[in-house]
Design a protein around this motif. Structure first.
Motif, PDB file in Angstrom:
ATOM      1  N   PRO A  85       2.541   0.151 -11.022  1.00 42.78           N
ATOM      2  CA  PRO A  85       1.147  -0.196 -11.306  1.00 42.78           C
ATOM      3  C   PRO A  85       0.608  -1.436 -10.615  1.00 42.78           C
ATOM      4  CG  PRO A  85       2.570  -0.742 -13.155  1.00 42.78           C
ATOM      5  CD  PRO A  85       3.392   0.077 -12.201  1.00 42.78           C
ATOM      6  N   ASP A  86       1.478  -2.347 -10.165  1.00 44.73           N
ATOM      7  CA  ASP A  86       0.992  -3.596  -9.601  1.00 44.73           C
ATOM      8  C   ASP A  86       0.837  -3.565  -8.080  1.00 44.73           C
ATOM      9  OD1 ASP A  86       3.021  -5.457 -11.936  1.00 44.73           O
ATOM     10  OD2 ASP A  86       0.946  -4.785 -12.128  1.00 44.73           O
ATOM     11  N   SER A  87       1.268  -2.522  -7.426  1.00 46.07           N
ATOM     12  CA  SER A  87       1.313  -2.512  -5.963  1.00 46.07           C
ATOM     13  C   SER A  87      -0.053  -2.713  -5.319  1.00 46.07           C
ATOM     14  CB  SER A  87       1.936  -1.205  -5.469  1.00 46.07           C
ATOM     15  OG  SER A  87       3.261  -1.086  -5.914  1.00 46.07           O
ATOM     16  N   GLU A  88      -1.061  -2.008  -5.791  1.00 45.15           N
ATOM     17  CA  GLU A  88      -2.395  -2.123  -5.200  1.00 45.15           C
ATOM     18  C   GLU A  88      -2.958  -3.531  -5.395  1.00 45.15           C
ATOM     19  OE1 GLU A  88      -5.589  -1.398  -3.026  1.00 45.15           O
ATOM     20  OE2 GLU A  88      -3.950   0.040  -3.277  1.00 45.15           O
ATOM     21  N   GLU A 100      -7.153 -13.104   4.914  1.00 44.34           N
ATOM     22  CA  GLU A 100      -8.548 -13.349   5.277  1.00 44.34           C
ATOM     23  C   GLU A 100      -8.857 -14.843   5.267  1.00 44.34           C
ATOM     24  OE1 GLU A 100     -10.805  -9.259   3.796  1.00 44.34           O
ATOM     25  OE2 GLU A 100     -10.504 -10.907   2.364  1.00 44.34           O
ATOM     26  N   LYS A 101      -8.352 -15.548   4.262  1.00 40.80           N
ATOM     27  CA  LYS A 101      -8.572 -16.988   4.148  1.00 40.80           C
ATOM     28  C   LYS A 101      -7.964 -17.733   5.332  1.00 40.80           C
ATOM     29  CE  LYS A 101      -7.810 -20.916   1.052  1.00 40.80           C
ATOM     30  NZ  LYS A 101      -7.219 -21.359  -0.255  1.00 40.80           N
ATOM     31  N   ASP A 102      -6.816 -17.260   5.809  1.00 41.40           N
ATOM     32  CA  ASP A 102      -6.124 -17.906   6.914  1.00 41.40           C
ATOM     33  C   ASP A 102      -6.586 -17.413   8.281  1.00 41.40           C
ATOM     34  OD1 ASP A 102      -4.620 -19.395   5.161  1.00 41.40           O
ATOM     35  OD2 ASP A 102      -2.876 -18.052   5.212  1.00 41.40           O
ATOM     36  N   GLY A 103      -7.523 -16.481   8.297  1.00 43.90           N
ATOM     37  CA  GLY A 103      -7.997 -15.929   9.560  1.00 43.90           C
ATOM     38  C   GLY A 103      -6.980 -15.043  10.247  1.00 43.90           C
ATOM     39  N   LEU A 104      -6.074 -14.464   9.481  1.00 39.49           N
ATOM     40  CA  LEU A 104      -4.999 -13.639  10.026  1.00 39.49           C
ATOM     41  C   LEU A 104      -5.162 -12.157   9.699  1.00 39.49           C
ATOM     42  CD1 LEU A 104      -1.958 -15.963   9.151  1.00 39.49           C
ATOM     43  CD2 LEU A 104      -3.093 -15.707  11.369  1.00 39.49           C
ATOM     44  N   TRP A 105      -6.247 -11.818   9.031  1.00 41.06           N
ATOM     45  CA  TRP A 105      -6.426 -10.430   8.626  1.00 41.06           C
ATOM     46  C   TRP A 105      -6.862  -9.562   9.798  1.00 41.06           C
ATOM     47  CZ3 TRP A 105      -5.069  -7.041   5.214  1.00 41.06           C
ATOM     48  CH2 TRP A 105      -5.760  -5.837   5.122  1.00 41.06           C
ATOM     49  N   LYS A 106      -6.153  -8.454   9.978  1.00 44.07           N
ATOM     50  CA  LYS A 106      -6.528  -7.432  10.945  1.00 44.07           C
ATOM     51  C   LYS A 106      -6.439  -6.101  10.221  1.00 44.07           C
ATOM     52  CE  LYS A 106      -4.832  -9.942  15.024  1.00 44.07           C
ATOM     53  NZ  LYS A 106      -3.895  -9.905  16.172  1.00 44.07           N
ATOM     54  N   ASP A 107      -7.557  -5.415  10.112  1.00 45.82           N
ATOM     55  CA  ASP A 107      -7.604  -4.170   9.347  1.00 45.82           C
ATOM     56  C   ASP A 107      -6.604  -3.167   9.928  1.00 45.82           C
ATOM     57  OD1 ASP A 107      -8.190  -1.940   7.883  1.00 45.82           O
ATOM     58  OD2 ASP A 107     -10.359  -2.021   8.225  1.00 45.82           O
ATOM     59  N   PRO A 108      -5.601  -2.760   9.133  1.00 44.20           N
ATOM     60  CA  PRO A 108      -4.602  -1.811   9.626  1.00 44.20           C
ATOM     61  C   PRO A 108      -5.087  -0.370   9.599  1.00 44.20           C
ATOM     62  CG  PRO A 108      -4.111  -2.352   7.367  1.00 44.20           C
ATOM     63  CD  PRO A 108      -5.313  -3.193   7.749  1.00 44.20           C
ATOM     64  N   GLY A 109      -6.293  -0.144   9.079  1.00 50.68           N
ATOM     65  CA  GLY A 109      -6.775   1.212   8.926  1.00 50.68           C
ATOM     66  C   GLY A 109      -6.149   1.875   7.719  1.00 50.68           C
ATOM     67  N   THR A 110      -6.200   3.171   7.666  1.00 45.10           N
ATOM     68  CA  THR A 110      -5.645   3.911   6.536  1.00 45.10           C
ATOM     69  C   THR A 110      -4.119   3.855   6.563  1.00 45.10           C
ATOM     70  OG1 THR A 110      -7.520   5.426   6.545  1.00 45.10           O
ATOM     71  CG2 THR A 110      -5.546   6.133   5.358  1.00 45.10           C
ATOM     72  N   VAL A 111      -3.544   3.429   5.467  1.00 43.08           N
ATOM     73  CA  VAL A 111      -2.085   3.338   5.363  1.00 43.08           C
ATOM     74  C   VAL A 111      -1.547   4.647   4.800  1.00 43.08           C
ATOM     75  CG1 VAL A 111      -0.133   2.120   4.331  1.00 43.08           C
ATOM     76  CG2 VAL A 111      -2.185   0.850   5.016  1.00 43.08           C
ATOM     77  N   THR A 112      -0.592   5.230   5.485  1.00 45.39           N
ATOM     78  CA  THR A 112       0.012   6.490   5.042  1.00 45.39           C
ATOM     79  C   THR A 112       1.533   6.354   5.070  1.00 45.39           C
ATOM     80  OG1 THR A 112       0.036   7.397   7.285  1.00 45.39           O
ATOM     81  CG2 THR A 112      -1.902   7.865   5.924  1.00 45.39           C
ATOM     82  N   LEU A 113       2.208   7.242   4.351  1.00 48.47           N
ATOM     83  CA  LEU A 113       3.663   7.289   4.406  1.00 48.47           C
ATOM     84  C   LEU A 113       4.092   8.093   5.624  1.00 48.47           C
ATOM     85  CD1 LEU A 113       4.431   8.024   0.653  1.00 48.47           C
ATOM     86  CD2 LEU A 113       4.701   5.844   1.836  1.00 48.47           C
ATOM     87  N   PRO A 114       5.111   7.631   6.344  1.00 49.45           N
ATOM     88  CA  PRO A 114       5.571   8.383   7.521  1.00 49.45           C
ATOM     89  C   PRO A 114       6.171   9.714   7.119  1.00 49.45           C
ATOM     90  CG  PRO A 114       7.111   6.625   6.993  1.00 49.45           C
ATOM     91  CD  PRO A 114       5.922   6.421   6.100  1.00 49.45           C
ATOM     92  N   THR A 115       6.060  10.658   8.000  1.00 45.19           N
ATOM     93  CA  THR A 115       6.618  11.992   7.740  1.00 45.19           C
ATOM     94  C   THR A 115       7.994  12.165   8.355  1.00 45.19           C
ATOM     95  OG1 THR A 115       5.437  12.876   9.662  1.00 45.19           O
ATOM     96  CG2 THR A 115       4.342  13.043   7.518  1.00 45.19           C
ATOM     97  N   THR A 116       8.393  11.203   9.174  1.00 40.84           N
ATOM     98  CA  THR A 116       9.730  11.223   9.750  1.00 40.84           C
ATOM     99  C   THR A 116      10.383   9.846   9.540  1.00 40.84           C
ATOM    100  OG1 THR A 116       8.886  10.541  11.926  1.00 40.84           O
ATOM    101  CG2 THR A 116       9.123  12.912  11.516  1.00 40.84           C
ATOM    102  N   LYS A 166       0.836  -1.204   0.000  1.00 40.51           N
ATOM    103  CA  LYS A 166       0.000   0.000   0.000  1.00 40.51           C
ATOM    104  C   LYS A 166       0.876   1.261   0.000  1.00 40.51           C
ATOM    105  CE  LYS A 166      -3.998   0.312   0.521  1.00 40.51           C
ATOM    106  NZ  LYS A 166      -5.130   0.470  -0.441  1.00 40.51           N
ATOM    107  N   LYS A 167       2.000   1.199   0.713  1.00 45.26           N
ATOM    108  CA  LYS A 167       2.910   2.346   0.716  1.00 45.26           C
ATOM    109  C   LYS A 167       3.514   2.564  -0.665  1.00 45.26           C
ATOM    110  CE  LYS A 167       4.148   2.501   5.604  1.00 45.26           C
ATOM    111  NZ  LYS A 167       5.229   2.363   6.635  1.00 45.26           N
ATOM    112  N   LEU A 168       3.856   1.458  -1.338  1.00 46.16           N
ATOM    113  CA  LEU A 168       4.376   1.592  -2.700  1.00 46.16           C
ATOM    114  C   LEU A 168       3.321   2.189  -3.622  1.00 46.16           C
ATOM    115  CD1 LEU A 168       6.349  -1.730  -3.253  1.00 46.16           C
ATOM    116  CD2 LEU A 168       7.158   0.452  -2.369  1.00 46.16           C
ATOM    117  N   ALA A 169       2.073   1.794  -3.405  1.00 48.42           N
ATOM    118  CA  ALA A 169       0.987   2.339  -4.218  1.00 48.42           C
ATOM    119  C   ALA A 169       0.871   3.845  -4.012  1.00 48.42           C
ATOM    120  CB  ALA A 169      -0.325   1.645  -3.867  1.00 48.42           C
ATOM    121  N   LEU A 170       1.034   4.291  -2.777  1.00 47.66           N
ATOM    122  CA  LEU A 170       0.978   5.729  -2.499  1.00 47.66           C
ATOM    123  C   LEU A 170       2.107   6.461  -3.211  1.00 47.66           C
ATOM    124  CD1 LEU A 170       0.144   5.763   1.325  1.00 47.66           C
ATOM    125  CD2 LEU A 170      -1.360   6.465  -0.542  1.00 47.66           C
ATOM    126  N   LEU A 171       3.297   5.879  -3.187  1.00 49.36           N
ATOM    127  CA  LEU A 171       4.426   6.503  -3.875  1.00 49.36           C
ATOM    128  C   LEU A 171       4.168   6.585  -5.375  1.00 49.36           C
ATOM    129  CD1 LEU A 171       7.455   4.886  -2.038  1.00 49.36           C
ATOM    130  CD2 LEU A 171       6.814   7.289  -1.997  1.00 49.36           C
TER     131      LEU A 171
END
Length: 270
Positions: free
Chosen positions: A236-239, A250-266, A214-219
């Motif tokens: 183009p393939d990151s998303e 999700e299939k493995d029951g390991l998904w935990k919504d990380p919320g909105t993914v952003t790039l760090p500012t520091t 997701k961070k690569l997609a933002l970049l």
């Protein structure tokens, strides 16, 4: 020392670059005249990969043993130096490229600017992906292609079925060609799967592979963040790759919504 403008790959994917800072030394522009069938063994791949990495290590600033980048990398990956039967070695290049790569000889190089934007778990996912390329022998294909481009085979030497010794200029060109190499979609998908399984088997947070993409997609969308330089034009393939990881989790029951993914500012490495 001359700066070579090159394309770099992040998680194995080529990205166009305008202002790369990784240095590959002075490599002459040699035009390959083609080659016939070449007997290229795993030993050849390992030897040529080590030559390429040694060349790059000499021509780029490497974080010292007490540098925060090295301390962080050792903490994360120290126990994975013999991962999956491979003998791996890690170093950090203190450059502005946002990248990481692995070679057939087990060398893994992580760039400081990538460490600045990725969390510990995300870096584990990145390295897991690169280990996957080594384990799957994708790096063997890449170094063979780079060798053929650098060898400048003439009519006589092209008939040889063995790998010949390269001079320093040719090694520089081979290193350039290797870093500029691309993997197939199948190879990328398999390396993504390897990284996911690596994270899962070691009880790391598999969602970190999702957030890394997701961070690569933002970049690739052209997001600008304080402290970061946009290093490539598109990814183009990151998303799509992020969504593939989400489906697995999700299939493995390991998904935990990380919320909105952003790039760090520091910087995340301090």
């Amino acid at each position: 020392m001359k700066k070579i403008i090159i394309g770099v790959f992040l998680l194995g994917t080529i990205c166009g670059a305008n202002a790369q800072k990784i240095s590959l030394g002075k490599a002459v522009d040699v035009v390959s005249k083609g080659s016939k069938a070449l007997s290229f063994t795993n030993e050849d791949a390992i030897k040529l990969s080590k030559e390429s990495v040694d060349y790059m290590d000499k021509n780029n600033e490497i974080a010292g043993p007490k540098d925060p980048y090295t301390v962080r990398l050792n903490k994360l990956f120290g126990k994975h130096k013999t991962q999956d039967g491979l003998n791996l070695n890690y170093k950090v290049y203190k450059v502005k490229d946002i990248n990481a790569f692995a070679c057939a000889d087990g060398s893994v190089r992580v760039f400081s600017s990538l460490m600045d934007m990725m969390t510990d778990d995300e870096l584990l996912a990145v390295i897991g992906h690169e280990i996957g390329h080594v384990k799957n022998q994708d790096t063997k294909d890449a170094i063979k292609s780079a060798y053929l481009k650098a060898a400048a085979l003439d009519a006589a030497s092209s008939a040889s079925s063995t790998v010949s010794t390269l001079n320093e200029s040719q090694i520089g060109k081979m290193a350039n060609a290797f870093v500029d190499a691309s993997h197939s979609k199948k190879q990328e998908s398999e390396a993504d799967d390897y990284s996911y399984n690596f994270m899962k088997a070691n009880h790391y947070n598999v969602v970190a592979e999702y957030t890394a993409f997701k961070k690569l997609a933002l970049l690739s969308e052209g997001s600008t963040q304080s402290g970061f330089q946009k290093m490539f034009n598109s990814h183009p393939d990151s998303e799509k790759r992020a969504q593939n990881i989400k489906k697995k989790a999700e299939k493995d029951g390991l998904w935990k919504d990380p919320g909105t993914v952003t790039l760090p500012t520091t910087k995340l490495t301090k």
